[in-house]
Design a protein around this motif. Structure first.
Motif, PDB file in Angstrom:
ATOM      1  N   LEU A 201       0.826  -1.203   0.000  1.00 58.32           N
ATOM      2  CA  LEU A 201       0.000   0.000   0.000  1.00 58.32           C
ATOM      3  C   LEU A 201       0.864   1.257   0.000  1.00 58.32           C
ATOM      4  CD1 LEU A 201      -2.578  -1.099   2.714  1.00 58.32           C
ATOM      5  CD2 LEU A 201      -2.974  -0.988   0.247  1.00 58.32           C
ATOM      6  N   PRO A 202       0.368   2.335  -0.621  1.00 52.59           N
ATOM      7  CA  PRO A 202       1.072   3.617  -0.549  1.00 52.59           C
ATOM      8  C   PRO A 202       0.729   4.344   0.741  1.00 52.59           C
ATOM      9  CG  PRO A 202      -0.890   3.872  -1.862  1.00 52.59           C
ATOM     10  CD  PRO A 202      -0.851   2.420  -1.448  1.00 52.59           C
ATOM     11  N   GLU A 203       1.545   5.321   1.094  1.00 51.61           N
ATOM     12  CA  GLU A 203       1.190   6.208   2.192  1.00 51.61           C
ATOM     13  C   GLU A 203       0.325   7.350   1.661  1.00 51.61           C
ATOM     14  OE1 GLU A 203       1.376   5.853   5.224  1.00 51.61           O
ATOM     15  OE2 GLU A 203       2.854   4.280   5.498  1.00 51.61           O
ATOM     16  N   PRO A 204      -0.705   7.751   2.427  1.00 55.93           N
ATOM     17  CA  PRO A 204      -0.986   7.395   3.823  1.00 55.93           C
ATOM     18  C   PRO A 204      -1.927   6.204   4.017  1.00 55.93           C
ATOM     19  CG  PRO A 204      -2.378   9.222   3.168  1.00 55.93           C
ATOM     20  CD  PRO A 204      -1.542   8.896   1.967  1.00 55.93           C
ATOM     21  N   THR A 205      -2.217   5.436   2.936  1.00 59.85           N
ATOM     22  CA  THR A 205      -3.161   4.330   3.058  1.00 59.85           C
ATOM     23  C   THR A 205      -2.640   3.236   3.977  1.00 59.85           C
ATOM     24  OG1 THR A 205      -3.846   4.814   0.788  1.00 59.85           O
ATOM     25  CG2 THR A 205      -4.625   2.768   1.751  1.00 59.85           C
ATOM     26  N   ALA A 206      -1.321   2.958   3.916  1.00 64.41           N
ATOM     27  CA  ALA A 206      -0.753   1.933   4.799  1.00 64.41           C
ATOM     28  C   ALA A 206      -0.931   2.329   6.259  1.00 64.41           C
ATOM     29  CB  ALA A 206       0.729   1.726   4.479  1.00 64.41           C
ATOM     30  N   SER A 207      -0.691   3.594   6.581  1.00 68.46           N
ATOM     31  CA  SER A 207      -0.874   4.053   7.957  1.00 68.46           C
ATOM     32  C   SER A 207      -2.339   4.028   8.359  1.00 68.46           C
ATOM     33  CB  SER A 207      -0.304   5.473   8.120  1.00 68.46           C
ATOM     34  OG  SER A 207       1.109   5.468   7.997  1.00 68.46           O
ATOM     35  N   LEU A 208      -3.233   4.306   7.407  1.00 71.35           N
ATOM     36  CA  LEU A 208      -4.672   4.223   7.698  1.00 71.35           C
ATOM     37  C   LEU A 208      -5.053   2.795   8.082  1.00 71.35           C
ATOM     38  CD1 LEU A 208      -7.587   5.327   7.664  1.00 71.35           C
ATOM     39  CD2 LEU A 208      -7.664   4.762   5.222  1.00 71.35           C
ATOM     40  N   LEU A 209      -4.552   1.810   7.338  1.00 69.83           N
ATOM     41  CA  LEU A 209      -4.853   0.413   7.651  1.00 69.83           C
ATOM     42  C   LEU A 209      -4.377   0.058   9.057  1.00 69.83           C
ATOM     43  CD1 LEU A 209      -5.633  -2.527   7.089  1.00 69.83           C
ATOM     44  CD2 LEU A 209      -3.445  -2.787   5.886  1.00 69.83           C
ATOM     45  N   LEU A 210      -3.158   0.407   9.394  1.00 72.09           N
ATOM     46  CA  LEU A 210      -2.620   0.075  10.718  1.00 72.09           C
ATOM     47  C   LEU A 210      -3.399   0.778  11.821  1.00 72.09           C
ATOM     48  CD1 LEU A 210       1.153   0.273   9.748  1.00 72.09           C
ATOM     49  CD2 LEU A 210      -0.110  -1.803  10.325  1.00 72.09           C
ATOM     50  N   TRP A 211      -3.748   2.043  11.597  1.00 69.88           N
ATOM     51  CA  TRP A 211      -4.482   2.809  12.616  1.00 69.88           C
ATOM     52  C   TRP A 211      -5.879   2.222  12.822  1.00 69.88           C
ATOM     53  CZ3 TRP A 211      -9.019   5.551  12.800  1.00 69.88           C
ATOM     54  CH2 TRP A 211      -9.199   6.384  13.916  1.00 69.88           C
ATOM     55  N   ARG A 212      -6.596   1.933  11.728  1.00 66.46           N
ATOM     56  CA  ARG A 212      -7.953   1.391  11.867  1.00 66.46           C
ATOM     57  C   ARG A 212      -7.925   0.000  12.493  1.00 66.46           C
ATOM     58  NH1 ARG A 212     -11.874   1.867   6.864  1.00 66.46           N
ATOM     59  NH2 ARG A 212     -13.078   0.711   8.412  1.00 66.46           N
ATOM     60  N   ASN A 213      -6.921  -0.783  12.159  1.00 67.25           N
ATOM     61  CA  ASN A 213      -6.826  -2.126  12.742  1.00 67.25           C
ATOM     62  C   ASN A 213      -6.623  -2.046  14.253  1.00 67.25           C
ATOM     63  OD1 ASN A 213      -6.517  -5.128  12.182  1.00 67.25           O
ATOM     64  ND2 ASN A 213      -4.619  -4.706  13.288  1.00 67.25           N
ATOM     65  N   ARG A 214      -5.762  -1.131  14.701  1.00 70.24           N
ATOM     66  CA  ARG A 214      -5.570  -0.935  16.148  1.00 70.24           C
ATOM     67  C   ARG A 214      -6.845  -0.413  16.789  1.00 70.24           C
ATOM     68  NH1 ARG A 214      -0.445   1.201  14.343  1.00 70.24           N
ATOM     69  NH2 ARG A 214      -1.325   3.300  14.440  1.00 70.24           N
ATOM     70  N   ASP A 215      -7.499   0.541  16.111  1.00 69.22           N
ATOM     71  CA  ASP A 215      -8.702   1.157  16.668  1.00 69.22           C
ATOM     72  C   ASP A 215      -9.824   0.137  16.819  1.00 69.22           C
ATOM     73  OD1 ASP A 215     -10.099   3.668  17.462  1.00 69.22           O
ATOM     74  OD2 ASP A 215     -11.354   3.196  15.733  1.00 69.22           O
ATOM     75  N   GLU A 216      -9.904  -0.817  15.903  1.00 67.79           N
ATOM     76  CA  GLU A 216     -10.955  -1.820  15.945  1.00 67.79           C
ATOM     77  C   GLU A 216     -10.560  -3.063  16.738  1.00 67.79           C
ATOM     78  OE1 GLU A 216     -12.068  -2.637  11.924  1.00 67.79           O
ATOM     79  OE2 GLU A 216     -12.547  -0.538  11.468  1.00 67.79           O
ATOM     80  N   GLY A 217      -9.358  -3.085  17.282  1.00 70.37           N
ATOM     81  CA  GLY A 217      -8.918  -4.220  18.073  1.00 70.37           C
ATOM     82  C   GLY A 217      -8.717  -5.491  17.272  1.00 70.37           C
ATOM     83  N   GLY A 218      -8.282  -5.347  16.010  1.00 70.98           N
ATOM     84  CA  GLY A 218      -8.070  -6.511  15.161  1.00 70.98           C
ATOM     85  C   GLY A 218      -6.782  -7.244  15.508  1.00 70.98           C
ATOM     86  N   ALA A 219      -6.617  -8.415  14.909  1.00 69.42           N
ATOM     87  CA  ALA A 219      -5.376  -9.164  15.087  1.00 69.42           C
ATOM     88  C   ALA A 219      -4.209  -8.314  14.601  1.00 69.42           C
ATOM     89  CB  ALA A 219      -5.450 -10.477  14.305  1.00 69.42           C
ATOM     90  N   PRO A 220      -3.045  -8.443  15.220  1.00 70.22           N
ATOM     91  CA  PRO A 220      -1.932  -7.540  14.912  1.00 70.22           C
ATOM     92  C   PRO A 220      -1.569  -7.517  13.424  1.00 70.22           C
ATOM     93  CG  PRO A 220      -1.435  -8.847  16.852  1.00 70.22           C
ATOM     94  CD  PRO A 220      -2.701  -9.413  16.273  1.00 70.22           C
ATOM     95  N   LEU A 221      -1.219  -6.330  12.964  1.00 73.07           N
ATOM     96  CA  LEU A 221      -0.669  -6.129  11.633  1.00 73.07           C
ATOM     97  C   LEU A 221       0.735  -5.548  11.789  1.00 73.07           C
ATOM     98  CD1 LEU A 221      -3.653  -4.596   9.616  1.00 73.07           C
ATOM     99  CD2 LEU A 221      -2.419  -6.684   9.030  1.00 73.07           C
ATOM    100  N   TYR A 222       1.608  -5.860  10.824  1.00 79.59           N
ATOM    101  CA  TYR A 222       3.003  -5.449  10.935  1.00 79.59           C
ATOM    102  C   TYR A 222       3.425  -4.710   9.666  1.00 79.59           C
ATOM    103  CZ  TYR A 222       2.723  -9.047  14.537  1.00 79.59           C
ATOM    104  OH  TYR A 222       2.350  -9.795  15.627  1.00 79.59           O
ATOM    105  N   ARG A 223       4.147  -3.594   9.883  1.00 77.11           N
ATOM    106  CA  ARG A 223       4.767  -2.870   8.777  1.00 77.11           C
ATOM    107  C   ARG A 223       6.076  -3.611   8.472  1.00 77.11           C
ATOM    108  NH1 ARG A 223       4.084   2.530   6.989  1.00 77.11           N
ATOM    109  NH2 ARG A 223       2.854   3.118   8.817  1.00 77.11           N
ATOM    110  N   ALA A 224       6.038  -4.538   7.500  1.00 75.53           N
ATOM    111  CA  ALA A 224       7.143  -5.465   7.307  1.00 75.53           C
ATOM    112  C   ALA A 224       8.362  -4.823   6.652  1.00 75.53           C
ATOM    113  CB  ALA A 224       6.669  -6.652   6.452  1.00 75.53           C
TER     114      ALA A 224
END
Length: 344
Positions: A201-224
C-alpha cells in the motif's frame, strides 16, 4: 445681513481653495518625474494539484503560505486533488492547473508523447509499504507462494513492484500471486475483513490500515518492509528509487522564474512537514477529511520526503527510466526524456 456674511465666507473659502491649489501645483513643479501611483493588479493564483498521497502535502502547505517569486509579496496558490492519471490528463488538457504532484514515470511518458511538461523535482523516495499479518514476513522474499493484495494498475506502484520481483527472481503468478483491489481503500477494507494477509500500500493508506486495525482491536498487523528498502537490496548499484515529484504544465513554459520559485517553495514546505508532522497532518486532514489525523501523522514520519531538483537527480531518474525501458518501455514513452525535461 445674514446673506452678506454667508457670501463673505464663501468668497473667503474660495480664495483659500485657490491658494491651496497654487501651493499644490508649485510642489508638483518641483518634482516633475514623480510617478503617479498605480494600483497593483491582484496576483493570479498558482494552480496546484496532486493525488491523495504524502507527495501532495507540501503543495497543500504552499496553498496556505503562497509562493515567493522575485522576493515580492507571496503569490497566492490553490490546491486541488485528482483521483487518477486520467483525471490529471483532463485537467491538463483543459489548462486548469499549473503544477502537479505526479509519479515519476508519468511526466516522462507525457513528454515523450509530445506534451510540453517538465519534471521540476523528485520529492518522495519511499512511499510504498508491505503490511502483513504474519510476524515472520520480514520482506518481499518471504511472500513466495503467497498472495499479495495490491491496488496498483499500470502505474508507478505496479512498475516498481514488477521490477523488484523480477530482480528478486520472483515470478508474478507463480512465485507470488497478485490479487488486484479496486483502490487503496478497497485493499484496506479487505485486509480489515480478514480477506487478505499481505498488502502493498502507498502512504498514507498503509498508515490508515494500521491505525484502523488498532482502533478496531483486530489481530496484529506489521509494517514489514518498505519497497524503498527492498529496492536498495535488489539494486545496490542504483539503490535510490525516485518515486514521485512535481511536474510543470505547459502554461508555465515561459516563466522559468516561477518554476524555480515553486521548486524552492516545495522544498521549504517539505522541510516544514518533516519538522512538524502533527501540524502537517492537521493541514492535510482539511483536504482528506476521511483520513484520521494520527494516520496522516504516522505517514509523514515514515515517508522520505525530500524535494530535490530534477536536474540534480537526473542520474537516479535516468537509471530508473532505463530499467523500465528494458521491460516496460510503454510506461515511459519508449525512450529517455530530452535534457530540457529535467527542471526547474
Amino acid at each position: 445681513m445674514r446673506m452678506i456674511l454667508i457670501g463673505g465666507l464663501a468668497r473667503s473659502g474660495l480664495r483659500t481653495a485657490r491658494w491651496a491649489l497654487l501651493l499644490a501645483l508649485a510642489a508638483c513643479a518641483g518634482e516633475p518625474d514623480a510617478p503617479s501611483p498605480v494600483a497593483e493588479p491582484a496576483a493570479v493564483p498558482v494552480r496546484l494539484a496532486g493525488p491523495s498521497a504524502v507527495v501532495s502535502f507540501p503543495l497543500m502547505h504552499m496553498a496556505l503560505t503562497g509562493i515567493d517569486v522575485h522576493g515580492r509579496r507571496p503569490r497566492p496558490a490553490r490546491f486541488r486533488l485528482w483521483q487518477n492519471p486520467d483525471q490529471l490528463r483532463v485537467l491538463l488538457a483543459r489548462g486548469e492547473l499549473d503544477y502537479s504532484a505526479v509519479p515519476a514515470n508519468l511526466p516522462a511518458l507525457m513528454a515523450n508523447r509530445g506534451e510540453p511538461v517538465r519534471l521540476l523535482n523528485v520529492s518522495v523516495w519511499g512511499l510504498l509499504w508491505l503490511v502483513s499479518r504474519d510476524p515472520d514476513v520480514a520482506g518481499f522474499d518471504d511472500l513466495r507462494g503467497r498472495t499479495l493484495l495490491t491496488p496498483f494498475r499500470r502505474d508507478m506502484g505496479a512498475i516498481a513492484l514488477h521490477e523488484l520481483l523480477k530482480a528478486r527472481g520472483i515470478e508474478a503468478g507463480a512465485g507470488i500471486q497478485l490479487r488486484q483491489a479496486r483502490d487503496g481503500l478497497d485493499a484496506v477494507a479487505l485486509m480489515l475483513a480478514g480477506q487478505g494477509e499481505h498488502a502493498l500500500l502507498p502512504e498514507p493508506t498503509a498508515s490508515l490500515l494500521l491505525w484502523r486495525n488498532r482502533d478496531e482491536g483486530g489481530a496484529p498487523l506489521y509494517r514489514a518492509q518498505s519497497l524503498e528498502q527492498a529496492w536498495a537490496q535488489a539494486f545496490p548499484a542504483r539503490p535510490e528509487l525516485p518515486q514521485a515529484g512535481v511536474m510543470a504544465a505547459a502554461g508555465t513554459d515561459g516563466d522559468p522564474a516561477l518554476d524555480r520559485a515553486v521548486a524552492a517553495a516545495y522544498a521549504r514546505s517539505a522541510r516544514w512537514c518533516k519538522a512538524d508532522p502533527p501540524a502537517c497532518a492537521a493541514l492535510a486532514h482539511r483536504y482528506l477529511p476521511h483520513m484520521p489525523v494520527p494516520a496522516l501523522e504516522e505517514s509523514i514520519r515514515v515517508t522520505r520526503l525530500d524535494g530535490l531538483d530534477a536536474a540534480a537527480v537526473r542520474p537516479q531518474l535516468d537509471a530508473l527510466y532505463r530499467l523500465i525501458l528494458d521491460s516496460q518501455p510503454e510506461a515511459v514513452g519508449g525512450r529517455l526524456p530530452d535534457a530540457g525535461f529535467y527542471g526547474p
